[in-house]
Design an enzyme around this catalytic site. Structure first.
Site, PDB file in Angstrom:
ATOM      1  CD  GLU A 102      73.562  54.705  54.725  1.00  0.00           C
ATOM      2  OE1 GLU A 102      74.570  55.342  54.356  1.00  0.00           O
ATOM      3  OE2 GLU A 102      72.976  53.877  53.991  1.00  0.00           O
ATOM      4  CG  HIS A 103      72.195  60.093  53.569  1.00  0.00           C
ATOM      5  ND1 HIS A 103      72.919  60.995  52.824  1.00  0.00           N
ATOM      6  CD2 HIS A 103      72.170  58.944  52.842  1.00  0.00           C
ATOM      7  CE1 HIS A 103      73.320  60.425  51.689  1.00  0.00           C
ATOM      8  NE2 HIS A 103      72.862  59.182  51.677  1.00  0.00           N
TER       9      HIS A 103
END
Length: 479
Positions: A102-103
């Site tokens: 996600e990052h």
């Protein structure tokens, strides 16, 4: 009882709240042109609106689902993409990969740098963020209605064109480790992860969403890239948008964005079905203590709950509201108002595809833990044996109904509702439908679900500086 030394446990994001805290934004100190869009309409292409508009759904070739809710009375829109992947899809060695990924999707694509991604949304006064849960991940942007095409283009580009470069993996590793450290500094968060481990053990659902220091340090770029390719197929994605928008226009913009990236997939592919199944959580009478030098002891007393597809979840939600959902609830009145033993006390439910949890959280001084636990246990036992009074039931139904409606008052909440509805249930339930489910809960429903859920022998998770004598007495609370 398991007593965990201070140096070994690494709890992370709260299972009770279901998601890792959104982190890509700093913490706080006109009209689209309609047009026909080629696509495959689902049988439930049009449904009753949750807000002031209508929910519509289109399935594009390749299995990508697009769900929108038009609310013409607002001047904003929220666009999001939901991925059917969460921490429960990870092996032990991949624990934390979903959140790490996600990052990384914010770190740049073939068309945009990391700065470009944030600057383009900032330049129109928009908000952009993401969150990871145990069963799904969501990326979203909230903008003015006239800037919705930009939000569609940026978010779709992130999801389909991420480079996942080795240098970005290395740089972001420290950021994820700092997030783990930040969460460890908040025992109110940590105790929810400890409770998940207490109840679900060393299983995908029992492990922390953020992963651990060891697993994050061990993850490689190739492992994360393979995870991305496996789980970000269009058949695993749901596009959701809510606000002042036109459904056909959003569908066309999404299709163009995915086609530009060559990411639509096989034309005959079908969407992946919602998760399903059933599992029995047999944990009872387990006590886990994490020894921390905190001012308060953070305590969760809980037992198995219901899956998110169980029709009895409406009754359990009403029961939870009556027990610990507001200032008039039993636990708040008995623990805080009458005796002043705690500042924060509440109950909650967490529903997954195949199981669930019910918990009571209290934060109090360590020397008060046993008094608080006895009161909580007495109240749970009383409701398990006798159910709720008529006035309590009426008040709890009103509370859940009101919070349900007020929780859907902005475009971000509506986007979450329709996106999660499609991904997790494969259907939409209107506000009126939800209110009808809540209002239909009867005293018999409450007595039945209370006997089943509260009748379990509870388990206990505690974070705090308890003495050996205080620790030895914790077993009394789950006897």
């Amino acid at each position: 009882m398991t007593r965990t030394p201070r140096t070994t446990a690494r709890p992370t994001a709260p299972v009770g709240r279901a998601v890792a805290r959104p982190h890509h934004a700093p913490r706080p100190a006109g009209g689209p042109v309609p047009g026909p869009v080629p696509g495959r309409w689902s049988p439930s292409a049009t449904a009753a609106g949750n807000g002031a508009g209508t929910v519509r759904k289109t399935v594009l070739p390749g299995g990508l689902r697009v769900v929108t809710e038009s609310v013409p009375t607002v001047r904003s829109a929220t666009f999001g993409i939901w991925a059917r992947v969460g921490s429960r899809d990870e092996t032990p060695t991949l624990n934390g990969a979903t959140h790490y990924l996600e990052h990384l999707l914010f770190k740049g694509t073939g068309r945009r740098s990391a700065l470009d991604i944030s600057a383009e949304i900032d330049a129109v006064g928009g908000e952009m963020n993401a969150f990871t849960a145990k069963e799904f991940t969501c990326y979203y942007a909230r903008v003015l209605d006239t800037d919705l095409p930009l939000a569609v283009d940026v978010v779709c580009d992130m999801l389909t064109g991420s480079l996942i470069r080795s240098e970005d993996v290395d740089a972001e590793r420290n950021v994820v480790l700092e997030e783990i450290a930040m969460t460890e500094d908040d025992p109110g968060d940590c105790v929810h992860d400890l409770f998940a481990r207490t109840m679900l053990g060393d299983t995908p659902l029992g492990r922390p969403v953020l992963g651990t220091t060891d697993t994050i340090n061990a993850l490689t770029r190739d492992q994360i890239a393979r995870f991305y390719r496996r789980h970000y197929d269009p058949t695993h994605l749901v596009v959701a948008a809510a606000g002042n928008l036109d459904h056909d226009t959003v569908v066309r913009q999404v299709r163009e964005a995915f086609e530009r990236a060559g990411a639509l997939g096989r034309a005959d592919a079908e969407p992946v079905a919602p998760r399903s199944g059933s599992r029995r959580i047999r944990t009872a009478g387990r006590v886990d203590l994490l020894d921390r030098a905190t001012e308060q002891a953070h305590v969760i007393l809980g037992m198995p709950g219901l899956s998110r597809t169980d029709e009895r979840r409406w009754a359990l939600g009403v029961l939870s509201a009556a027990l610990g959902g507001g200032m008039s609830s039993r636990l708040f009145q008995e623990v805080r108002e009458k005796r002043g033993l705690a500042y924060s006390v509440y109950s909650y439910t967490s529903g997954f595809a195949d199981c669930g949890l019910f918990g009571v959280y209290v934060g109090c001084r360590p020397n008060l833990v046993h008094d608080v636990l006895k009161i909580c246990r007495d109240e749970l036992d009383h409701v398990a044996a006798h159910g709720l009074g008529d006035e309590e039931l009426r008040r709890a139904i009103g509370q859940v109904s009101g919070s349900t409606v007020m929780g859907l008052e902005d475009t971000g909440a509506l986007m979450n509702h329709i996106g999660k509805g499609e991904l997790c249930w494969g259907e939409q339930l209107s506000v009126d439908g939800m209110l009808a489910k809540i209002a239909s809960v009867t005293p018999d429903d409450i007595r039945s679900v209370a006997r089943e859920i509260l009748g379990w022998r509870p388990s206990l998770s505690v974070i705090g500086p308890l003495t050996d004598r205080q620790s030895a007495r914790l077993d009394e609370a789950v006897a």
